[in-house]
Every structure is written in structure tokens, then in C-alpha cells.
Design a protein around this motif. Structure first.
Motif, mmCIF file in Angstrom:
data_model
loop_
_atom_site.group_PDB
_atom_site.id
_atom_site.type_symbol
_atom_site.label_atom_id
_atom_site.label_comp_id
_atom_site.label_asym_id
_atom_site.label_seq_id
_atom_site.Cartn_x
_atom_site.Cartn_y
_atom_site.Cartn_z
ATOM 1 N N ARG A 256 107.349 40.137 46.082
ATOM 2 C CA ARG A 256 107.959 40.049 47.274
ATOM 3 C C ARG A 256 107.304 38.766 48.085
ATOM 4 O O ARG A 256 106.415 37.991 47.312
ATOM 5 N N ILE A 257 107.947 38.154 49.011
ATOM 6 C CA ILE A 257 107.743 36.938 49.662
ATOM 7 C C ILE A 257 106.475 36.621 50.090
ATOM 8 O O ILE A 257 105.988 35.321 50.280
ATOM 9 N N ASP A 258 105.783 37.878 50.535
ATOM 10 C CA ASP A 258 104.420 37.721 50.997
ATOM 11 C C ASP A 258 103.396 38.065 49.812
ATOM 12 O O ASP A 258 102.307 38.572 50.588
ATOM 13 N N ASP A 259 103.571 37.954 48.922
ATOM 14 C CA ASP A 259 102.640 38.395 47.752
ATOM 15 C C ASP A 259 101.601 37.455 47.629
ATOM 16 O O ASP A 259 100.554 37.570 46.815
ATOM 17 N N GLY A 260 101.660 36.437 48.294
ATOM 18 C CA GLY A 260 100.560 35.339 48.283
ATOM 19 C C GLY A 260 100.656 34.498 46.909
ATOM 20 O O GLY A 260 99.599 33.625 46.738
ATOM 21 N N LEU A 261 101.690 34.659 46.200
ATOM 22 C CA LEU A 261 101.611 33.775 45.022
ATOM 23 C C LEU A 261 101.909 32.199 45.428
ATOM 24 O O LEU A 261 102.552 31.963 46.216
ATOM 25 N N GLU A 262 100.960 31.468 44.713
ATOM 26 C CA GLU A 262 101.113 29.941 45.038
ATOM 27 C C GLU A 262 101.729 29.153 43.728
ATOM 28 O O GLU A 262 101.290 29.576 42.646
ATOM 29 N N LEU A 263 102.390 28.293 44.100
ATOM 30 C CA LEU A 263 102.949 27.198 42.751
ATOM 31 C C LEU A 263 101.739 26.061 42.704
ATOM 32 O O LEU A 263 101.403 25.658 43.699
#
Ligand code: SF4
Length: 218
Positions: free
Chosen positions: A91-98
């Protein structure tokens, strides 16, 4: 008004893709259904270039490799080698950061059957070129699949015969290292063209290459 070097939501340049996009907007009005922007900081040293948004993946969610199978292996592998942080939940709001990494696609709009035409790949290179050029710290590019490989090689004006595609292979584009990988699509993983160890091999090489150049301060 789109930002310079970035396609607007209604980029008109590929008529076939525009028609597909318009049809999807009618059929699935809650989906993103627009050119998918790059994900990650322009200060990153690594750029990952995919083919194009998947219809139910990036085209639906608006973030590269998010929402369909291809992203599971990609983000899991990026996390393993320190290029992503957080839990990927499609999901785009899953908080994953690159971390020190950015992801884009050779073609920004979803193509029917995942197959962009050569003219569409060439046209959208007008957006790939500035995406690369604005990354002043860029040291390495990972291309996922032959189409992305060839488009990046063309973006640098290099000869394809001198920069051949080979899985887990490396070519130099001037000062920049180009690592090639089979695309992490469900088709490729289901058929065994690409296995998890094969994919990890690519990013292990990238990690080592970047660490040897200069350990990330990020
Ligand atoms: S694929 Fe690229 S050039 Fe073609 S319409 Fe989409 S954003 Fe524009």
C-alpha cells in the motif's frame, strides 16, 4: 502544470496508452490511473529502473512496484541489502522508506498486457533522462529486464553491443555502474527464469560496489 521533466497526470504523448488510461479511469475510478512518479530521494546513489506500471500494481496505487507481486520480491530484497526500511505492505501508505535508493520505470504509464511499444519506450525516455540527470549523487543503476536495460543504455547514448544485458552483469556507463537483472515479475519467478538467490545476487553486488566506493552516510 507538471514540474519540469515530469509528466503531468494527463500526459498526452502516447495515444495508445492515453486511451488505455482513459478507459481505466472510467472502469476503476478509485485507482491512480496516471503516469507513476518515481519513488525515493533524488539524493540517492542507486536508481532501480523497471519496465512500466502493472495495471493492478503501480497503476492502481501510484507507487512503483506497489500492489502486485513484482514488488514483494523487490522490496524484500532492497530491505535485505539496506536499501529500504519498514514493512512493505503493498500500500502507498505502508510507511516503507527507501534508503539511498530511488525507483522509477522506463515507461510511466501502464501498457496493455505489460507490453509497451518501442515508440512508447522512446517517447517516455524524455522523462527517464531528467530522472537520471537530476540525481547528482548517482553511482549505480539496476535495470530490471531487457527493455529497461536498453532504454537506460540509449539514455546514455551508449552502444548496446558494448553494454550487453547479462543477468547480474555489470557494465560501466562512464563513471556509473549499470547492473542488469531479469525482471522480478511473477511470470519470471514462476517459470524459474529468476529465482530469489539470483535476484539477491544482483543487489549483493550493488551493495558491495557502493560500499567499496563509499559507505553510505544515510
Ligand atoms: S508513457 Fe510517458 S510519454 Fe507516454 S503518455 Fe505516459 S508519461 Fe507520457
Amino acid at each position: 502544470m507538471p514540474a519540469a521533466g515530469k509528466p503531468g497526470r494527463d500526459c498526452p504523448r502516447c495515444p495508445r496508452l492515453v486511451a488505455y488510461r482513459e478507459a481505466l479511469r472510467v472502469k476503476e475510478p478509485t485507482w491512480f490511473n496516471a503516469p507513476v512518479p518515481s519513488f525515493g530521494s533524488i539524493d540517492a546513489r542507486l536508481l532501480v529502473v523497471g519496465l512500466a506500471p502493472g495495471v493492478q500494481g503501480a497503476n492502481r496505487t501510484g507507487r512503483p512496484f506497489t500492489g502486485d507481486y513484482a514488488g514483494v520480491l523487490l522490496y524484500e530484497t532492497l530491505s535485505l541489502y539496506g536499501f529500504a526500511n519498514g514493512k512493505f505492505d503493498a500500500r502507498i501508505d505502508d510507511g516503507l522508506e527507501l534508503i539511498d535508493c530511488r525507483i522509477t520505470n522506463a515507461v510511466r504509464c501502464v501498457p496493455p498486457e505489460n507490453k509497451p511499444l518501442p515508440v512508447e519506450i522512446n517517447t517516455c525516455r524524455d522523462f527517464l533522462n531528467p530522472t537520471i540527470a537530476e540525481m547528482k549523487n548517482l553511482k549505480a543503476i539496476v535495470v530490471l529486464g531487457h527493455v529497461a536495460h536498453n532504454s537506460v543504455v540509449s539514455a546514455f547514448g551508449a552502444k548496446k553491443s558494448q553494454t550487453p544485458f547479462k543477468h547480474a552483469g555489470k557494465n560501466m556507463l562512464g563513471e556509473l555502474a549499470l547492473f542488469s537483472s531479469y525482471h522480478c515479475s511473477r511470470y519470471n519467478t514462476n517459470t524459474g527464469v529468476l529465482t530469489t538467490p539470483m535476484f539477491r545476487d544482483v543487489f549483493e553486488k550493488v551493495r558491495r560496489y557502493l560500499d567499496e566506493k563509499q559507505p553510505s552516510a544515510l
